[in-house]
Design a protein around this motif. Structure first.
Motif, mmCIF file in Angstrom:
data_model
loop_
_atom_site.group_PDB
_atom_site.id
_atom_site.type_symbol
_atom_site.label_atom_id
_atom_site.label_comp_id
_atom_site.label_asym_id
_atom_site.label_seq_id
_atom_site.Cartn_x
_atom_site.Cartn_y
_atom_site.Cartn_z
ATOM 1 N N VAL A 1 0.851 -1.188 0.000
ATOM 2 C CA VAL A 1 0.000 0.000 0.000
ATOM 3 C C VAL A 1 0.890 1.242 0.000
ATOM 4 N N TRP A 2 0.578 2.158 -0.902
ATOM 5 C CA TRP A 2 1.286 3.432 -0.987
ATOM 6 C C TRP A 2 0.382 4.535 -0.443
ATOM 7 N N ILE A 3 0.912 5.314 0.485
ATOM 8 C CA ILE A 3 0.187 6.448 1.042
ATOM 9 C C ILE A 3 0.526 7.684 0.219
ATOM 10 N N GLU A 4 -0.496 8.355 -0.294
ATOM 11 C CA GLU A 4 -0.303 9.557 -1.104
ATOM 12 C C GLU A 4 0.140 10.720 -0.214
ATOM 13 N N THR A 5 1.274 11.327 -0.544
ATOM 14 C CA THR A 5 1.794 12.438 0.258
ATOM 15 C C THR A 5 1.860 13.755 -0.507
ATOM 16 N N LYS A 6 1.687 13.704 -1.824
ATOM 17 C CA LYS A 6 1.905 14.896 -2.639
ATOM 18 C C LYS A 6 0.631 15.509 -3.207
ATOM 19 N N GLU A 7 -0.509 14.888 -2.953
ATOM 20 C CA GLU A 7 -1.771 15.468 -3.403
ATOM 21 C C GLU A 7 -2.066 16.734 -2.622
ATOM 22 N N HIS A 8 -2.950 17.593 -3.138
ATOM 23 C CA HIS A 8 -3.409 18.744 -2.386
ATOM 24 C C HIS A 8 -4.357 18.282 -1.288
ATOM 25 N N PHE A 9 -4.246 18.906 -0.127
ATOM 26 C CA PHE A 9 -5.153 18.599 0.974
ATOM 27 C C PHE A 9 -6.599 18.818 0.545
ATOM 28 N N VAL A 10 -7.461 17.889 0.912
ATOM 29 C CA VAL A 10 -8.877 17.965 0.550
ATOM 30 C C VAL A 10 -9.705 18.091 1.819
ATOM 31 N N LYS A 11 -10.524 19.113 1.897
ATOM 32 C CA LYS A 11 -11.358 19.374 3.072
ATOM 33 C C LYS A 11 -12.502 18.369 3.183
#
Length: 201
Positions: free
Chosen positions: A25-35
């Motif tokens: 499993v890869w955790i996404e770290t570079k996406e924009h924060f989503v409210k």
């Protein structure tokens, strides 16, 4: 095949069910924060209702990468969260075993949301005996992907788990209410069933 998923705060049971049944499993770290997602909120069960706990962010309305979005400690969310967790689970059979570790994680006051979520995830995987290989992305890729199961933002508080096929709840004894509350934060399962929690995933 790898699975790509977002980082979450004290994730729901569906999230851990996905991780438990994957090799990588890869955790996404570079996406924009989503409210208004599980990224900075979780749901616990107190005496009156299912209670959301949300972490305030600095610049949450802006397009800030997940690994850069900072927690707003100017607001009194931390003490409020801890009091709510104590109120909800202090009388549960197993909360006392996890309490010192949870307190230490929260009151370390991580600067970033990702830092907090990563430590929460590491702790939970350990006590749940989940040995899935966890990796973290270094760049953002929109997709589509080859040989990647992309479920970023699929597990969402505004979308019921029954719309998906990742999780089938097994009722366990909760402290409050006559109707079983499904897919709560892992805090609920750990507090109520303790070392047997992995069997429910």
């Amino acid at each position: 095949m790898r699975t790509l998923i977002e980082s979450q705060y004290f994730p729901c049971l569906e999230y851990f069910s996905v991780i438990k049944n994957r090799k990588e499993v890869w955790i996404e770290t570079k996406e924009h924060f989503v409210k208004q997602t599980y990224r900075n909120r979780c749901y616990i069960l107190d005496a009156n209702r299912v209670l959301p706990l949300a972490i305030p962010m600095i610049g949450g309305n802006k397009n800030i990468p997940m690994d850069e979005i900072k927690i707003d400690y100017g607001q009194k969310w931390l003490n409020n969260h801890w009091r709510a967790i104590i109120s909800a689970y202090n009388k549960s059979p197993f909360f006392e075993y996890y309490e010192p570790y949870l307190h230490k994680i929260l009151y370390k006051k991580h600067e970033t949301l990702l830092g907090l979520n990563n430590e929460v995830l590491t702790f939970c995987l350990k006590v749940l005996n989940i040995d899935t290989e966890i990796k973290y992305t270094s760049t953002y890729e929109k997709g589509p992907f080859d040989e990647t199961e992309d479920i970023r933002s699929v597990i969402h508080p505004k979308s019921d788990y029954i719309c998906r096929e990742y999780f089938t709840p097994i009722p366990y004894q909760q402290l409050f209410g006559s109707k079983f509350a499904t897919n709560l934060s892992i805090l609920d399962l750990l507090s109520c069933v303790g070392p047997d929690a992995d069997k429910y995933l």
